[in-house]
Design an enzyme around this catalytic site. Structure first.
Site, mmCIF file in Angstrom:
data_model
loop_
_atom_site.group_PDB
_atom_site.id
_atom_site.type_symbol
_atom_site.label_atom_id
_atom_site.label_comp_id
_atom_site.label_asym_id
_atom_site.label_seq_id
_atom_site.Cartn_x
_atom_site.Cartn_y
_atom_site.Cartn_z
ATOM 1 N N LYS A 198 44.895 41.575 44.811
ATOM 2 C CA LYS A 198 44.019 41.774 43.692
ATOM 3 C C LYS A 198 42.362 41.671 44.018
ATOM 4 C CE LYS A 198 42.324 42.750 39.461
ATOM 5 N NZ LYS A 198 42.127 44.141 39.262
ATOM 6 N N LYS A 209 32.881 37.889 38.775
ATOM 7 C CA LYS A 209 33.956 36.787 39.037
ATOM 8 C C LYS A 209 34.839 37.271 40.245
ATOM 9 C CE LYS A 209 37.522 37.248 36.852
ATOM 10 N NZ LYS A 209 38.628 37.547 36.783
ATOM 11 N N THR A 248 43.305 37.666 36.668
ATOM 12 C CA THR A 248 42.925 37.660 37.969
ATOM 13 C C THR A 248 42.326 36.243 38.287
ATOM 14 O OG1 THR A 248 42.232 40.080 37.560
ATOM 15 C CG2 THR A 248 41.247 38.658 39.765
HETATM 16 P P1 NAP Z 1 38.394 39.773 27.953
HETATM 17 O O1 NAP Z 1 38.253 40.877 27.109
HETATM 18 O O2 NAP Z 1 36.867 39.072 28.240
HETATM 19 O O3 NAP Z 1 39.313 38.661 27.503
HETATM 20 C C1 NAP Z 1 39.335 37.528 27.898
HETATM 21 C C2 NAP Z 1 40.496 36.564 27.333
HETATM 22 O O4 NAP Z 1 40.491 35.266 27.666
HETATM 23 C C3 NAP Z 1 40.274 36.402 25.789
HETATM 24 O O5 NAP Z 1 41.326 36.574 25.084
HETATM 25 C C4 NAP Z 1 39.733 35.264 25.340
HETATM 26 O O6 NAP Z 1 39.796 34.420 24.452
HETATM 27 C C5 NAP Z 1 40.391 34.351 26.688
HETATM 28 N N1 NAP Z 1 39.911 33.121 27.258
HETATM 29 C C6 NAP Z 1 38.876 32.891 27.737
HETATM 30 N N2 NAP Z 1 38.461 31.571 28.173
HETATM 31 C C7 NAP Z 1 39.846 30.914 27.522
HETATM 32 C C8 NAP Z 1 40.162 29.568 27.374
HETATM 33 N N3 NAP Z 1 39.309 28.548 28.061
HETATM 34 N N4 NAP Z 1 41.204 29.545 26.867
HETATM 35 C C9 NAP Z 1 42.228 30.200 26.336
HETATM 36 N N5 NAP Z 1 41.778 31.669 26.459
HETATM 37 C C10 NAP Z 1 40.681 31.861 26.928
HETATM 38 O O7 NAP Z 1 38.902 40.056 29.535
HETATM 39 P P2 NAP Z 1 39.590 41.365 29.925
HETATM 40 O O8 NAP Z 1 38.830 42.564 30.319
HETATM 41 O O9 NAP Z 1 41.008 41.249 28.880
HETATM 42 O O10 NAP Z 1 40.224 40.514 31.266
HETATM 43 C C11 NAP Z 1 41.366 39.585 31.289
HETATM 44 C C12 NAP Z 1 41.581 39.441 32.656
HETATM 45 O O11 NAP Z 1 42.052 40.690 33.182
HETATM 46 C C13 NAP Z 1 40.411 38.850 33.508
HETATM 47 O O12 NAP Z 1 40.967 38.072 34.600
HETATM 48 C C14 NAP Z 1 40.019 40.159 34.179
HETATM 49 O O13 NAP Z 1 39.325 40.164 35.634
HETATM 50 C C15 NAP Z 1 41.388 40.946 34.423
HETATM 51 N N6 NAP Z 1 41.268 42.387 34.435
HETATM 52 C C16 NAP Z 1 40.587 43.088 33.675
HETATM 53 C C17 NAP Z 1 40.609 44.393 33.778
HETATM 54 C C18 NAP Z 1 39.609 45.034 32.830
HETATM 55 O O14 NAP Z 1 39.342 46.478 33.207
HETATM 56 N N7 NAP Z 1 39.070 44.774 31.694
HETATM 57 C C19 NAP Z 1 41.501 45.140 34.525
HETATM 58 C C20 NAP Z 1 41.905 44.346 35.769
HETATM 59 C C21 NAP Z 1 41.879 43.003 35.451
HETATM 60 P P3 NAP Z 1 38.934 34.666 23.127
HETATM 61 O O15 NAP Z 1 39.285 36.118 22.545
HETATM 62 O O16 NAP Z 1 39.047 33.469 22.375
HETATM 63 O O17 NAP Z 1 37.459 34.664 23.622
#
Ligand code: NAP
Length: 287
Positions: A171, A239, A96
């Protein structure tokens, strides 16, 4: 056989990549913190050395990272996706982000002769595990068609919008509504509690009426037990509120309730709740 790459194995990426692997597709994974790759490698994925290398080796590479800064770094940094991009290569960013970030990446992919699709998702940890996400896509329509089998494994429905940036815009509209609904819900639970109503009774009444919805039904009982186990991290919700408010500013649309809700998410993020579920915004309401 199409070769798929998957970059970013957090809460969402891990579950989505696992579903592609479980469907016997050829998947190469990479994550900034390498340890998160290992369970997927054990399930049959190949391990990529860098985002650029994964892009070179694969036909279609997905990315699921935190925010615009992460998406930009993953793509443009040395060893990033851009280094591996070229004719015949395709990149699908399901993170997102704001429309401007998406458009910048789209232009850079096109300039190198590749194809780009933005495809942020609705649905959280459980739908990601169950393969019932909803993809909000825009960009290269031929890539949307080519990726449809993989999208159908990870999701239950995929939309395609004609202009690049519209997936990101949709989104942010949806999450702005969700974030604002959650703070109204939390305020209702807090007010009810002050008057002596039980959360169970409030949830029972809500479930029978016109504002019944899956989010209240799922999160309500957990919130009533002070259970904020993370499905959607609060820092990502804040965010999304921030990005929606920025978009509203650009388009000249005041967002009164979303602005107030955003302040509650900021308050809880600063109080230490950034990595808890976004429903932990309840704590900022009752504190
Ligand atoms: P998360 O568990 O916090 O995972 C974030 C991912 O991004 C991790 O793999 C992290 O790597 C990586 N990352 C962060 N900074 C980085 C960088 N500078 N370079 C490379 N990799 C980087 O988040 P999530 O819940 O999976 O969400 C991911 C995305 O989906 C977000 O945009 C969120 O808004 C969206 N989303 C989430 C949900 C939900 O319910 N969780 C639903 C819909 C959409 P590391 O493992 O090394 O930290």
């Amino acid at each position: 056989m199409i070769k798929y790459g998957f970059l970013g194995l957090g809460i969402m990426g891990n579950a989505m990549a696992a579903n592609l692997i479980g469907a016997d597709l050829d998947v190469t994974v990479w994550n900034r913190t390498k340890a998160k790759c290992m369970p997927l490698v054990e399930q049959g994925a190949s391990l990529g050395a860098s985002p650029g290398e994964v892009t070179t080796q694969c036909d279609i590479t997905f990315a699921m990272v935190s925010d615009p800064a992460a998406a930009t770094s993953l793509f443009f940094d040395t060893g990033g996706v851009l280094d591996g991009m070229g004719p015949g290569k395709a990149y699908i960013d399901v993170s997102t982000v704001d429309p401007a970030t998406s458009q910048r990446i789209a232009e850079a992919v096109k300039a190198k002769g590749g194809r780009f699709l933005e495809a942020p998702v609705t649905g959280s940890k459980k739908p990601a595990e169950d393969g019932t996400l909803v993809f909000l896509c825009s960009g290269d329509e031929s890539l949307f068609q080519d990726a449809s089998p993989a999208l159908a494994i990870m999701g239950k429905k995929s939309f395609f919008f004609n202009q690049t940036g519209q997936g990101a815009q949709m989104k942010l509209v949806v999450n702005m509504i969700m974030g604002t609904m959650m703070t109204a819900f939390g305020e209702g639970l807090a007010l009810g509690d002050k008057t002596g109503l039980t959360a169970t009774d409030i949830l029972d009444v809500l479930a029978q009426g016109p504002i019944d919805n899956p989010m209240f039904r799922l999160k309500g009982p957990q919130m009533a037990q002070n259970n904020f186990a993370t499905a959607f991290p609060l820092r990502h919700m804040q965010k999304d509120m921030r990005l929606a408010l920025q978009m509203a500013d650009e388009y000249g649309q005041p967002l009164f309730t979303a602005g107030a809700a955003n302040n509650l998410y900021i308050k809880e993020r600063l109080a230490g709740g950034a990595d808890e579920d976004f429903s932990a915004v309840l704590k900022a309401i009752i504190r």
